[in-house]
Motif scaffolding. Structure first.
Motif, PDB file in Angstrom:
ATOM      1  N   LEU A 284       0.096   6.126   4.128  1.00 55.96           N
ATOM      2  CA  LEU A 284      -0.687   7.625   4.341  1.00 55.96           C
ATOM      3  C   LEU A 284       0.049   8.826   5.364  1.00 55.96           C
TER       4      LEU A 284
ATOM      5  N   ARG B  45      -6.909   6.888  11.192  1.00 57.52           N
ATOM      6  CA  ARG B  45      -7.298   8.216  11.531  1.00 57.52           C
ATOM      7  C   ARG B  45      -8.137   8.129  12.048  1.00 57.52           C
TER       8      ARG B  45
ATOM      9  N   ALA C 106      -6.783   1.587   8.684  1.00 57.01           N
ATOM     10  CA  ALA C 106      -6.404   2.930   8.048  1.00 57.01           C
ATOM     11  C   ALA C 106      -7.629   3.391   8.478  1.00 57.01           C
TER      12      ALA C 106
ATOM     13  N   GLU D  97       0.704  -0.996   0.679  1.00 55.06           N
ATOM     14  CA  GLU D  97       0.021  -0.237   0.085  1.00 55.06           C
ATOM     15  C   GLU D  97       1.241   1.025  -0.570  1.00 55.06           C
TER      16      GLU D  97
END
Length: 292
Positions: free
Chosen positions: A218, A256, A252, A215
């Motif tokens: 982030l 967050r 994720a 991935e």
């Protein structure tokens, strides 16, 4: 008067009061960490974060510390067999969906935790606690290798700050996001996803970087808040991630939500006015606002 068998409640006229319908069982998270007598970090911070986010918290204490907002004055390790017994007792009875691991001061305790979680299939969030906010060493040098070899490959996610990442890798700390990402990728090669925390970095913004296999990285960025009351931030963030995972969020989403929760808990920290040193973040800023 007659006591109602279902609810145990008794009405004014001796009549039983119907018990409320049972709701679904709560999401459960387990924290394995040290106790902070000042209440701002460790087990206490983890349980507060779990509760604030609507998750039932269980706990395994690995060490008892004598500390407040200014210093850690004493550390007493819990016997290894007692640590193992605590984990076995919780996992034997409670439907634990996520585990957060914090302070593990010795190689023996690291090994005991790794062995006790060998059959656990839920999320494991490892916060490699090495030094307290006041500067006290909480992880012995010989335990760092054990952590790297036994527990980091077992974790779903590790959440080092910049000095912790450097200690795990045996290199000098970095202060910039590019360096943090580079060191995070080195840690990711050991097996888990990695959240490189940017609280020790420089600049007007604080950026955490989530690195996962296959991935793109982030980045979670927020303005750097000016406050001395940041005791327990690392414990709180990792516990909040575990809580969100326990509720069913993917990694994720969990990061967050936890990042946003911690930012607001830091923003509200100065309203607590606890202690004369580095005070705690405000875990219950949402709940306490309702009663003011």
């Amino acid at each position: 008067m007659r006591r109602d068998q279902a609810s145990g409640a008794v009405g004014e006229n001796g009549q039983g009061i119907a018990a409320p319908a049972r709701s679904a069982p709560p999401a459960i998270a387990l924290t394995i960490a040290g106790s902070d007598s000042g209440g701002g970090a460790g087990i206490q911070a983890d349980l507060k974060a779990f509760s604030a986010l609507g998750v039932y918290g269980a706990s395994v204490i690995t060490a008892v510390t004598a500390q407040n907002t200014r210093a850690v004055t004493r550390v007493h390790d819990i016997p290894v067999d007692v640590v193992s017994a605590q984990i076995a007792a919780v996992l034997d009875d409670l439907d634990v969906a996520a585990v957060k691991i914090g302070m593990l001061s010795s190689p023996e305790i690291v090994a005991a935790v790794a062995d006790a979680l060998a059959g656990f299939s839920g999320h494991v969030v490892l916060d490699p606690v090495i030094v307290s906010k006041s500067g006290a060493k909480l992880l012995r040098d010989e335990a760092i290798a054990a952590l790297r070899e036994r527990l980091i490959p077992r974790a779903s996610l590790i959440t080092p700050n910049l000095p912790e990442a450097a200690a795990l890798l045996g290199v000098d700390p970095v202060l910039d996001a590019a360096g943090a990402e580079r060191q995070g990728m080195q840690l990711q090669a050991l097996g888990p996803a990695v959240l490189m925390k940017g609280g020790h970095g420089e600049g007007a913004e604080c950026t955490d970087i989530l690195l996962r296999t296959g991935e793109a990285p982030l980045r979670f960025t927020a303005p750097r808040l000016e406050t001395a009351n940041t005791h327990g931030t690392g414990c709180t963030l990792s516990a909040a991630i575990a809580a969100e995972c326990a509720k069913g969020a993917d990694l994720a989403e969990a990061v967050r939500a936890a990042h946003a929760y911690l930012h607001e808990a830091i923003r509200a920290a100065d309203t607590l006015k606890v202690g004369a040193g580095h005070g705690p973040v405000h875990h219950f800023y949402r709940q306490w606002e309702l009663h003011q």
